[in-house]
Design an enzyme around this catalytic site. Structure first.
Site, short mmCIF file in Angstrom:
data_model
loop_
_atom_site.label_atom_id
_atom_site.label_comp_id
_atom_site.label_asym_id
_atom_site.label_seq_id
_atom_site.Cartn_x
_atom_site.Cartn_y
_atom_site.Cartn_z
CG HIS A 209 2.65 51.16 68.61
ND1 HIS A 209 3.91 50.58 68.58
CD2 HIS A 209 2.23 51.22 67.32
CE1 HIS A 209 4.22 50.30 67.31
NE2 HIS A 209 3.21 50.67 66.53
CD GLU A 210 -1.71 52.39 66.07
OE1 GLU A 210 -1.85 53.10 65.07
OE2 GLU A 210 -1.01 51.36 66.07
CD GLU B 196 5.22 49.29 63.65
OE1 GLU B 196 4.64 50.37 63.40
OE2 GLU B 196 4.78 48.48 64.45
ZN LIG Z 1 3.04 50.73 64.50
#
Ligand SMILES: [Zn+2]
Length: 265
Positions: A135-136, A198
């Site tokens: 994710h990062e 996100e």
């Molecule tokens: Zn994030």
């Protein structure tokens, strides 16, 4: 004359906006990625000097290294398969683990990653760690930080070029950089990533983790553990990556697509 000015204006607008072939949308990008990578290298080294970095002989640090290398490898494969290997130009991956109670992790431009030991009781498994790191790293390769930094340069530093801003207002510019990449609360209020950023980081993170041989389905219980951790104490990671039912719902919707990339068992 008027037409020429108008054309110049339009050209300038487009120069500052780039189509991200992976996210498929136009992104504000007033700062060169290569400039951000240079800045990242110096800010990363400053951060590592100021914090307690675990040696790679440490078991947790070795796990972070291993997961990072597998994800970086998957990302190269993914971009090369799309004929977009140039997205990773200038990337020199580094993975470090710092001894800190903070529940946090981030990736600066050029692949400079830090995982805080405080995150590990929440991830619990190597697979969940791969979900967070995927994710990062997805935020970084999708150039989400560049979007935030560009917006901040316009709003707070009057749209001046990065090198000019650094020369005139080094402290403010460095703080904006740190906030743009979710690095640390010591520089002030953290900005949450946008809902769209996100969702993109979740989806591409799942693909990268799956390609690296980690089961993407682990993302659901992981984000539930993260929410629960945030319910009992403030969690730095949640101030930049708010977790709620919408995230879980979208992750579940995307799971069949992610599973296509999963070759493990
Ligand atoms: Zn994030």
């Amino acid at each position: 004359m008027k037409n020429i000015l108008l054309l110049l204006f339009i050209a300038a607008l487009f120069a500052g906006c780039s189509l991200n072939l992976v996210t498929g949308r136009n992104q504000l990008s007033l700062v060169q990625e290569s400039e951000l990578q240079l800045m990242a290298t110096s800010q990363y080294n400053t951060f590592l000097t100021a914090n307690k970095v675990l040696s790679s002989a440490n078991r947790d640090a070795a796990m972070v290294d291993r997961v990072g290398a597998r994800i970086a490898n998957a990302i190269s494969k993914y971009y090369n398969s799309k004929g977009q290997g140039s997205v990773l130009e200038g990337y020199k991956w580094e993975f470090n683990t710092v001894d800190s109670k903070d529940v946090n992790a981030w990736c600066m431009p050029g692949g400079k990653v830090v995982v805080y030991t405080g995150l590990l009781p929440v991830t619990q498994t190597e697979t969940a760690l791969a979900i967070v790191m995927g994710h990062e790293i997805a935020h970084s390769v999708a150039r989400h930080g560049n979007e935030r930094m560009s917006r901040a340069m316009v709003q707070q530093l009057g749209g001046s070029a990065l090198q000019v801003a650094l020369a005139n207002k080094p402290k403010e510019t460095q703080d904006l950089f740190m906030i743009s990449y979710g690095v640390g609360s010591q520089v002030g209020a953290m900005l949450p990533w946008s809902r769209q950023q996100e969702t993109e980081a979740d989806q591409f993170g799942l693909i990268f983790a799956a390609m690296a041989g980690y089961n993407p389905q682990e993302a659901i219980p992981f984000w539930q553990r993260m929410s629960a951790a945030g319910a009992s104490a403030p969690v730095e990671f949640l101030s930049t990556h708010p977790s709620d039912q919408t995230r879980i719902k979208k992750l579940k919707q995307f799971m069949p697509e992610a599973m296509k990339y999963y070759t493990g068992k």
